[in-house]
Design a protein around this motif. Structure first.
Motif, PDB file in Angstrom:
ATOM      1  N   LEU A 201       0.835  -1.211   0.000  1.00  0.00           N
ATOM      2  CA  LEU A 201       0.000   0.000   0.000  1.00  0.00           C
ATOM      3  C   LEU A 201       0.869   1.260   0.000  1.00  0.00           C
ATOM      4  N   ARG A 202       2.058   1.183   0.617  1.00  0.00           N
ATOM      5  CA  ARG A 202       2.952   2.349   0.615  1.00  0.00           C
ATOM      6  C   ARG A 202       3.471   2.644  -0.787  1.00  0.00           C
ATOM      7  N   LEU A 203       3.539   1.639  -1.634  1.00  0.00           N
ATOM      8  CA  LEU A 203       3.987   1.847  -3.026  1.00  0.00           C
ATOM      9  C   LEU A 203       2.871   2.414  -3.895  1.00  0.00           C
ATOM     10  N   ALA A 204       1.634   2.296  -3.452  1.00  0.00           N
ATOM     11  CA  ALA A 204       0.479   2.632  -4.291  1.00  0.00           C
ATOM     12  C   ALA A 204       0.032   4.078  -4.070  1.00  0.00           C
ATOM     13  N   GLY A 205      -0.388   4.721  -5.146  1.00  0.00           N
ATOM     14  CA  GLY A 205      -1.027   6.029  -5.058  1.00  0.00           C
ATOM     15  C   GLY A 205      -2.534   5.860  -5.161  1.00  0.00           C
ATOM     16  N   PRO A 206      -3.268   6.978  -5.147  1.00  0.00           N
ATOM     17  CA  PRO A 206      -4.736   6.873  -5.127  1.00  0.00           C
ATOM     18  C   PRO A 206      -5.332   6.227  -6.379  1.00  0.00           C
ATOM     19  N   ARG A 207      -4.629   6.301  -7.507  1.00  0.00           N
ATOM     20  CA  ARG A 207      -5.189   5.740  -8.745  1.00  0.00           C
ATOM     21  C   ARG A 207      -4.432   4.510  -9.236  1.00  0.00           C
ATOM     22  N   THR A 208      -3.558   3.970  -8.413  1.00  0.00           N
ATOM     23  CA  THR A 208      -2.775   2.810  -8.840  1.00  0.00           C
ATOM     24  C   THR A 208      -3.687   1.607  -9.109  1.00  0.00           C
ATOM     25  N   VAL A 209      -3.437   0.947 -10.231  1.00  0.00           N
ATOM     26  CA  VAL A 209      -4.120  -0.316 -10.544  1.00  0.00           C
ATOM     27  C   VAL A 209      -3.304  -1.448  -9.929  1.00  0.00           C
ATOM     28  N   ILE A 210      -3.952  -2.298  -9.156  1.00  0.00           N
ATOM     29  CA  ILE A 210      -3.256  -3.395  -8.484  1.00  0.00           C
ATOM     30  C   ILE A 210      -3.826  -4.715  -8.991  1.00  0.00           C
ATOM     31  N   VAL A 211      -2.950  -5.516  -9.595  1.00  0.00           N
ATOM     32  CA  VAL A 211      -3.365  -6.795 -10.174  1.00  0.00           C
ATOM     33  C   VAL A 211      -3.168  -7.886  -9.133  1.00  0.00           C
ATOM     34  N   PRO A 212      -4.253  -8.520  -8.688  1.00  0.00           N
ATOM     35  CA  PRO A 212      -4.106  -9.624  -7.736  1.00  0.00           C
ATOM     36  C   PRO A 212      -3.684 -10.901  -8.460  1.00  0.00           C
ATOM     37  N   GLY A 213      -3.298 -11.901  -7.700  1.00  0.00           N
ATOM     38  CA  GLY A 213      -2.938 -13.173  -8.324  1.00  0.00           C
ATOM     39  C   GLY A 213      -4.121 -13.852  -8.983  1.00  0.00           C
ATOM     40  N   HIS A 214      -5.303 -13.641  -8.401  1.00  0.00           N
ATOM     41  CA  HIS A 214      -6.531 -14.258  -8.910  1.00  0.00           C
ATOM     42  C   HIS A 214      -7.664 -13.225  -8.845  1.00  0.00           C
ATOM     43  N   GLY A 215      -8.437 -13.124  -9.911  1.00  0.00           N
ATOM     44  CA  GLY A 215      -9.627 -12.272  -9.893  1.00  0.00           C
ATOM     45  C   GLY A 215      -9.395 -10.893 -10.492  1.00  0.00           C
ATOM     46  N   ALA A 216     -10.456 -10.095 -10.481  1.00  0.00           N
ATOM     47  CA  ALA A 216     -10.449  -8.780 -11.130  1.00  0.00           C
ATOM     48  C   ALA A 216      -9.491  -7.818 -10.439  1.00  0.00           C
ATOM     49  N   VAL A 217      -9.006  -6.829 -11.213  1.00  0.00           N
ATOM     50  CA  VAL A 217      -8.033  -5.883 -10.659  1.00  0.00           C
ATOM     51  C   VAL A 217      -8.651  -5.073  -9.521  1.00  0.00           C
ATOM     52  N   PHE A 218      -7.770  -4.677  -8.610  1.00  0.00           N
ATOM     53  CA  PHE A 218      -8.131  -3.880  -7.446  1.00  0.00           C
ATOM     54  C   PHE A 218      -7.741  -2.425  -7.657  1.00  0.00           C
ATOM     55  N   GLY A 219      -8.465  -1.509  -7.037  1.00  0.00           N
ATOM     56  CA  GLY A 219      -7.926  -0.200  -6.703  1.00  0.00           C
ATOM     57  C   GLY A 219      -7.346  -0.297  -5.310  1.00  0.00           C
ATOM     58  N   VAL A 220      -6.799   0.819  -4.863  1.00  0.00           N
ATOM     59  CA  VAL A 220      -6.119   0.799  -3.574  1.00  0.00           C
ATOM     60  C   VAL A 220      -7.104   0.502  -2.431  1.00  0.00           C
ATOM     61  N   ASP A 221      -8.368   0.892  -2.588  1.00  0.00           N
ATOM     62  CA  ASP A 221      -9.351   0.642  -1.517  1.00  0.00           C
ATOM     63  C   ASP A 221      -9.574  -0.853  -1.308  1.00  0.00           C
ATOM     64  N   GLY A 222      -9.615  -1.610  -2.386  1.00  0.00           N
ATOM     65  CA  GLY A 222      -9.803  -3.052  -2.279  1.00  0.00           C
ATOM     66  C   GLY A 222      -8.647  -3.710  -1.542  1.00  0.00           C
TER      67      GLY A 222
END
Ligand SMILES: [Zn+2]
Length: 276
Positions: A201-222
């Motif tokens: 989370l420290r690497l992520a900004g408010p609009r960072t797209v985060i790809v999980p290992g499984h399932g749909a992409v996350f925003g930082v809130d997820g």
């Protein structure tokens, strides 16, 4: 049959393999590309190669986010001849190099009941170990694009890598976070996992797209929500251990299903008792 890659950032593409809902990320630079994770076997990896070739003609470097079969058993198919470099955390690389049959047996045992056909294929799959071990951090130049591979601490395994693509504001998190099911704890460090996701989370900004290992992409809130669940579980384990509570009672209060949670409680209790 996989449905192909979709663009999720500037020249960054995501393929969601329906079996186990595993994600593969493709980063395309000028004359060179990067594939993050290689799926479960030669057949899946062959389809993945076709899908990637529909996006780019360039040679690719490979990354395995960790040593679990659904993220690395396609290495042999995708590395090609002469073999392209394969990056992974040094713990994951060592396991695949030194104990491939143990990794294979664990994968088979895990899938035997739920996916017997896939499990049988795992026994026939050629395991190709990563060639480039990463300790804490490694910066790659993928055709003029900077890509940073980072180990942020133990969590889902002892060798998870996160792939940062700064110019696309995107992070590939491997199984440190999952959106299609609960986190998988059977190889995990449940007491350390929350701090590792906090680093993510420290690497992520408010609009960072985060790809999980499984399932749909996350925003930082997820990811923040998953971090809170992992933290809650870690404290339930600490409290339960201090109180001498049976694991079943801790599992009943956990933010994930009891079935998903039980391995975490056993591993957490063992760590707190000094057994690991
Ligand atoms: Zn995994």
């Amino acid at each position: 049959m996989s449905s192909g890659f979709e663009e999720i950032g500037e020249r960054v593409y995501l393929l969601r393999q329906p079996a186990l809902d595993v994600n593969v990320t493709l980063v395309v630079g000028d004359g060179e590309a990067l594939l993050v994770d290689t799926l479960s076997n030669a057949a899946q990896a062959g389809e993945l190669a076709v899908a990637a070739r529909a996006i780019t003609p360039y040679p690719w470097t490979l990354v395995n986010t960790h040593h679990h079969f659904d993220h690395c058993f396609g290495n042999a198919t995708l590395a090609g001849e002469p073999a392209r470099p394969i990056y992974a955390h040094r713990a994951a690389a060592a396991r695949l190099r030194e104990q491939p049959e143990l990794v294979r047996q664990q994968a088979y045992d895990e899938m035997r009941d739920a996916e017997p056909l896939l499990a049988a294929e795992l026994l026939r799959t050629t395991i190709l170990a990563p060639t480039h071990p990463v300790h804490l951090e490694s910066t790659l130049d993928i055709g003029g694009r900077t890509v940073v591979l980072r180990h942020l601490g133990r969590g889902h395994t002892d060798g998870d890598l996160v792939v940062e693509v700064p110019d696309a504001d995107l992070l590939v998190a491997g199984d440190l976070v999952e959106s299609s099911g609960p986190p998988s704890f059977y190889d995990s460090y449940p007491l350390e996992w929350p701090e590792t996701v906090a680093e993510l989370l420290r690497l992520a900004g408010p609009r960072t797209v985060i790809v999980p290992g499984h399932g749909a992409v996350f925003g930082v809130d997820g990811v923040r929500a998953q971090h809170e669940q992992l933290s809650t579980l870690a404290w339930l384990i600490r409290d339960g251990h201090a109180d001498g509570a049976p694991p079943e009672r801790v599992a009943a209060r956990a933010p994930f299903t009891p079935t998903a949670t039980m391995p975490a409680i056993h591993l957490g209790y063992a760590a707190l008792s000094g057994d690991t």
